[in-house]
Each structure stands twice: as C-alpha cells, then as structure tokens.
Design an enzyme around this catalytic site. Structure first.
Site, PDB file in Angstrom:
ATOM      1  N   GLU A 282     -10.629  23.776  35.829  1.00 17.55           N
ATOM      2  CA  GLU A 282      -9.031  23.960  36.199  1.00 17.55           C
ATOM      3  C   GLU A 282      -8.243  24.843  36.758  1.00 17.55           C
ATOM      4  O   GLU A 282      -7.368  25.041  37.850  1.00 17.55           O
ATOM      5  CB  GLU A 282      -7.979  23.443  35.178  1.00 17.55           C
ATOM      6  CG  GLU A 282      -7.138  22.983  35.169  1.00 17.55           C
ATOM      7  CD  GLU A 282      -6.125  22.339  33.865  1.00 17.55           C
ATOM      8  OE1 GLU A 282      -4.682  22.811  33.891  1.00 17.55           O
ATOM      9  OE2 GLU A 282      -6.370  22.712  32.646  1.00 17.55           O
ATOM     10  N   ASP A 283      -8.462  26.420  35.656  1.00 20.46           N
ATOM     11  CA  ASP A 283      -7.568  27.587  36.397  1.00 20.46           C
ATOM     12  C   ASP A 283      -8.046  28.129  36.687  1.00 20.46           C
ATOM     13  O   ASP A 283      -7.084  29.504  37.330  1.00 20.46           O
ATOM     14  CB  ASP A 283      -6.797  28.363  35.027  1.00 20.46           C
ATOM     15  CG  ASP A 283      -6.362  26.579  33.923  1.00 20.46           C
ATOM     16  OD1 ASP A 283      -5.809  25.588  34.755  1.00 20.46           O
ATOM     17  OD2 ASP A 283      -6.039  27.130  32.559  1.00 20.46           O
TER      18      ASP A 283
END
Ligand code: MN
Length: 642
Positions: free
Chosen positions: A76-77
């Site tokens: 996600e990051d």
C-alpha cells in the site's frame, strides 16, 4: 515496544515448529520498505506492523498470517509490488497481503456508499479467507490505539468508520475481545464528554464495586463446588460503550446499569450449565423472562451461553452468564478461536455454519444478483426474537413482530380470527411489539376478520401473505394481474397459478404431501368442502385409499401462465450448495424473489425459493436442472401462487 525477537518467542510458544526464517524474512522486507517512514506519533513505522503481528500471535494465528501482518502495509505505502511478495513468500502470503491491501485502498465515494461498499468487500475477503479480516481488524485496532496523534478531522472519520463497519464485523464474527476494544476507542473520539463521564464514574465506584463482586463471586463458586460442579466463576466489568448503549436503549441512569453485578460461570459440559442455573435459582430469585438459552438457540455469530438475571441478598441485581470452556473461548475470540494453528483439527459444526456465509459471499461476486443479495444479507443477519406459546413451545420471529405474526405462525385459522393477545398475562393490542422471552396467548373471536390495516403491522412474510390471500378472496383487494376469472378456468390464489381446476369456484388448492406432484406430471384432484382441492399424482396409491369418498375433479397443469411459486429443495448440506442452486435458477432466467435456507437435522438442509415462473416448460426445465445437481435429495412445490 514490540520487537521481532519478542514476536518469534510468542509464536513459538504455541507453534514450536514454526518457520522462523520466513517470519524474519518478512520482518526484514517490511523493515527495509518502511525504513524512512515514521508514524504520526514519531515512532518508526515498523512498530505498527510488528504490533499487528503480535496481537495476531495472541490469537495463535498461523505463520502465513503473521508474515502477512508484517507485510500488510508494504504494498500500500511503498513501491513493493504484490508480485515480488508472491515470488519471495509464495501464493498464500501474497493472497493475504493483497486482501488486506484491497480493503485499505478502497476509495471513498459518498459516505454511505463507501461504508456499505467497504463492508461488502470485507465480507467478500472473509469468504475467500477469514484470516484477511482478522488481520484487518487488528490493523484497525492498533491504528485506533494511536489515533491521538492524528488531526481531529481524521480521528472522527476513522472512529465513525470503526463504529459503523469494523466493530459490527468483529461482532458478527463473534470476536468480542476486539469488538469491545474497537467500540470503546471509537466512542472516546466520537463522544468524548459522554465517554469521560462514564469512565470517571467507573473509576470512582471501582473499589467498592470490586469488593462486592468478589464477595458474590467467591460465594457462588464455593456453592457450586459444594454441589460438585467443576467451575470457575469470574466477575465481569462491562466495556464503557456497552454501558452507554444500555443507558440509552433502556433509558436508565449510569447507576442503574452499573449497579448490576455481572458474573460468569465457566464449567465443563452443557449439562452442568443447566444444573448451575438450577442451583442459582435455588438460592437467588430469578427475574421472570430474563432467562435466555443461547445454548439451545445460538446467536447467528455462533455465540452460545445461558443468560439469566437474578436478585441477590439486599436486592442486588446479578446478571449471570453460564457456559462451557469451549463456548467461552468462542465468545471471546469468535472465528479466530476456530482458526487454530494450521493442520490442527477443525470444528465440523463451525465449518458447516461458515459455509453458508461463504456461499452468500461467493454469490455476491455476481453483480447481476446484487439486489437479491441485499435481501439475503438482511435475512442472514436479521435480528430474531424468541417467544413462547402458553405450552412452552418456542416460536422464532423477526424483531418487531406483533401478536398477529405470532398467531399466523401457529395456524392461519388463529391468525384470521385474532382480536388481541395476552403477553406475560397482560392484555395487549394486536400492534404490540413482542420481545424475546414473552409468553404469548392469542385471543380469538369467530366474527373477527383480517383487515387491510393488518398488512401494515405485520413483520413476517407468512402473516402478510395469509392476510392478502384472505383479502383477495373477499375481494377487498384488487387481484394482481388477472382481471375476470372464468368459471371453467380458475387460477389459484387470486388469479396467479399454474393449475386449472374444472368446475370448482375459488378452489383452495393443496398439493398432497404424500406424493408431491411436480408440474407436468399426471395428476388427479379430490375436492371436499373443508380442505378444498387436494392434488395427487395420478399413480399415488395413498390418494386412492384416503380420498375415495371425495369428489373427483378434473385438474391439469396450465401450459401458459406467469406465477410466483415456492420451490423447496432438500439436500445434503455442503459448501457451495446454495450457490449451485442459485446459479441454476439464474441460468434458466428465472426471476428470484426470496431465498431461505435452514438446517434440517444434522446434515440436511432445506432451501426455499420464491420464484416467478413463466410457463410449464420453464418450471419443468428448472426442476430437471436442479435435480441434476450434486447431493439433491428432494424437490417439490411448497406453495402455489405465493
Ligand atoms: Mn496498517
């Protein structure tokens, strides 16, 4: 501060042979990916995935889950792609990480849409793999614990989401431990004043309260042990949000709620659970109608326990839960309790119940069935109440049901003539809302008849259809679809049906239970004044024996019609059963109105479908195709013209 060493130590406690190198590798990949990131609190980011992994270890989750928790924010990051995780950690871990990531990256649309959709997708993920949802819940929990570092606006948004979506999911999955924590944390940000007020009051009264609980706890445990019942009695402190909810729902003050002592007895067998209640009733006075048997009737989230409320010395109100160790574990950890370390024995009963959930989720993948799924979801999770007949039989009804619903669930003759009811000995009107534990006795009068107004105050489909049926017959409601009814061409139930009966006006038609005639089969009908026309298969031996005294009438299946019928299917319960039948119904272009499923005994389930069929070939084709599915034992028409 969580560390990788601590995590490994914890996992090894319940799984000595765990692949330690794999967990370390997951940690290293995550640590490297997040190295330059900090959380809003200023801590290194890796603290977050480590904390989530540690709390998963508390639930004794397997090594794939632990690794996925460590990696859950990597995709996600950071630029790490899911493919890289797949090649380094294998399909299983990649699938879990991907599942968690997908839930996280849902883009918000309008508020409501967002929540429903994210709820859906989470449930989706559950169906594929329950571990995804447990990781996500613990991820949320850790975020909530560190929410103070975020700007106010974000605090409120996240808290609302937790209250509306994540806490209910934890509840539905029966994970009380997580549910209580999520609720209290969210409540603290959403209603800080109310939260503080309750928290303060709890602190102030805590000492005296704990002493009182301890005294009662000890007394009860000693008494039960004197009766040779192996048990552990614990005092319970309610979570803040549940106290608040009770205050609001029951319109009580804090003191009224808090003064109630809550004890839990954990014993060995269900038998002893009931014995414990007996012993308690022998020394403390039970409050009528507060006893609830969730052992015989588990909640939808599989929670099992006996609940009771009694009055102790000096008027102290004592709430008691009695359950076995197994039920206790299930209540606290829910689905997570069943997700034992991979390879250990699985709980058959649990798997079976979960299979229904899974099927509903699978079905959800078909967007064209969206509308249907909504009704099914409501059905699946709907709140039920349990009320009693004067003889003590349990009747299950949807929440909000009235005495009319109750009456029709007993017998349509009672429903049609009900004028009022006695609930727990007190006269109430037909509009009265019934509650679990009520003993209901229906008052009838021969001159009473169903009215149009009743349609608005009933909750069950059964009552509604019986009332409508009566009103159609009395021509108080316009018939649906059919206009003029020809004397020689009399369809069933106010103009919708698939049978022709010759020479009988407004016949009540029943398909004989002995032979369950199916559309297209050769049939004969016998008429009598009381029961109407009963249809048997032409070769049914039973019909010849019983019905010879009655008037034979000519009946045949119509070839052209458009009608709702109720199709019932009995089958060996298995994963995918409901989905298979639903897919078949969809494949034949059949319009599905409602679907229900219930267990018949241990292995059989009964599925009921209200469908709209267009003509004789259509229904015959559908029945033939369902018959060919695996594990189908019996298929028949429940009701014509529903
Ligand atoms: Mn996270």
């Amino acid at each position: 501060m969580p560390t990788i060493e601590n995590l490994i130590k914890k996992v090894k406690e319940y799984s000595p042979s765990v692949n330690e190198a794999l967990i370390r590798k997951a940690y290293e990949v995550a640590e490297k990916a997040h190295r330059n990131e900090r959380r809003a609190s200023g801590e290194p980011f890796i603290i977050h995935p480590l904390s989530v992994a540690e709390s998963l270890a508390e639930f004794k989750m397997d090594e794939a889950s632990i690794c996925a928790a460590l990696l859950h924010d990597v995709v996600e990051d950071t630029p790490e792609s899911i493919d890289r995780i797949k090649s380094e950690f294998g399909d299983e871990i990649a699938m879990l990480v991907d599942g968690v990531t997908k839930i996280t990256t849902l883009k918000s649309k309008s508020r409501e849409e967002y929540q429903t959709e994210s709820l859906r997708k989470m449930l989706f993920a559950t169906a594929k793999d329950i571990r995804v949802i447990i990781i996500k819940l613990l991820d949320k929990l850790h975020n909530m614990k560190t929410l103070e570092f975020l700007p106010k606006e974000k605090q409120l948004r996240i808290s609302k989401e937790v209250m509306d979506v994540y806490a209910p999911i934890a509840y539905r999955l029966g994970i009380e431990k997580i549910k209580n924590q999520l609720e209290d944390l969210a409540f603290k940000y959403l209603e800080p004043e109310k939260f503080n007020e309750i928290e303060e009051k709890i602190k102030k009264n805590k000492r005296a309260r704990e002493e009182q609980i301890e005294k009662l706890r000890e007394f009860l445990e000693d008494t039960l042990k004197e009766h040779k019942i192996p048990c552990k009695v614990v005092g319970r402190l309610k979570n803040i949000y549940s106290i608040y909810k009770k205050m609001v729902r029951k319109e009580r003050t804090f003191e009224e709620i808090f003064d109630v002592v809550a004890l839990r007895v954990v014993t060995d067998t269900p038998d002893n659970c009931y014995k414990v209640i007996g012993i308690i009733h022998g020394m403390w006075k039970p409050i009528p109608r507060r006893f609830k048997d969730f052992i015989a009737m588990p909640k939808v989230n599989m929670y099992q326990s006996l609940h009771d409320v009694v009055i102790g010395e000096g008027g102290t109100i004592i709430e008691i839960q009695v359950r076995t160790e197994e039920m206790d574990k299930l209540a606290e950890e829910g689905i997570a309790a069943h997700w034992k370390y991979k390879g250990l024995e699985t709980d058959k009963k649990f798997d079976k119940k979960l299979s229904w959930l899974k099927e509903i989720m699978d079905w959800q993948q078909d967007a064209s069935a969206k509308e249907f799924v909504e009704s099914l979801e409501i059905d699946f999770f709907k709140d039920e109440i349990y009320v009693f007949t004067p003889k003590g039989d349990v009747i299950e009804l949807p929440k909000g049901s009235t005495p009319i619903d109750f009456a029709y669930s007993i017998h349509s003759g009672i429903g049609d003539h009900s004028i009022g009811a006695k609930v727990n000995g007190t006269f109430v009107s037909l509009r009265h809302e019934l509650r679990t534990g009520d003993v209901v006795e229906i008052m009838t009068s021969k001159t009473q008849k169903p009215s149009v107004g009743w349609m608005k105050i009933v909750k069950t489909a059964k009552a509604l259809s019986k009332i409508k049926k009566y009103l159609y017959e009395e021509e108080k409601l316009p018939t649906r679809g059919a206009k003029k009814i020809e004397r020689q061409d009399l369809p069933v139930s106010g103009g919708q049906g698939i049978l022709l009966i010759e020479g009988v006006k407004n016949p009540k038609i029943k398909l004989a239970k002995c032979c369950n005639p199916l559309p297209g089969q050769e049939i004969i009908g016998y008429a009598d004044k009381i029961r109407g026309v009963v249809i048997h298969k032409a070769d049914c031996s039973n019909s010849k024996l019983k019905d010879t005294q009655k008037r034979k009438v000519k009946v045949h299946w119509k070839s052209d019609f458009s009608a709702f019928i109720e199709l019932k299917v009995e089958a060996l319960d298995r994963v995918g059963l409901l989905a298979d039948i639903l897919n078949t119904i969809a494949a034949t272009g059949t319009n599905l109105d409602t679907a229900n499923a219930k267990m018949l005994g241990k292995d059989m389930s009964e599925c009921t479908f209200k469908i709209k069929v267009e003509d004789l070939d259509h229904i015959r084709n559908l029945i033939e195709r369902i018959k060919k599915l695996k594990d189908i034992k019996k298929i028949y028409i429940g009701k014509l013209g529903v």
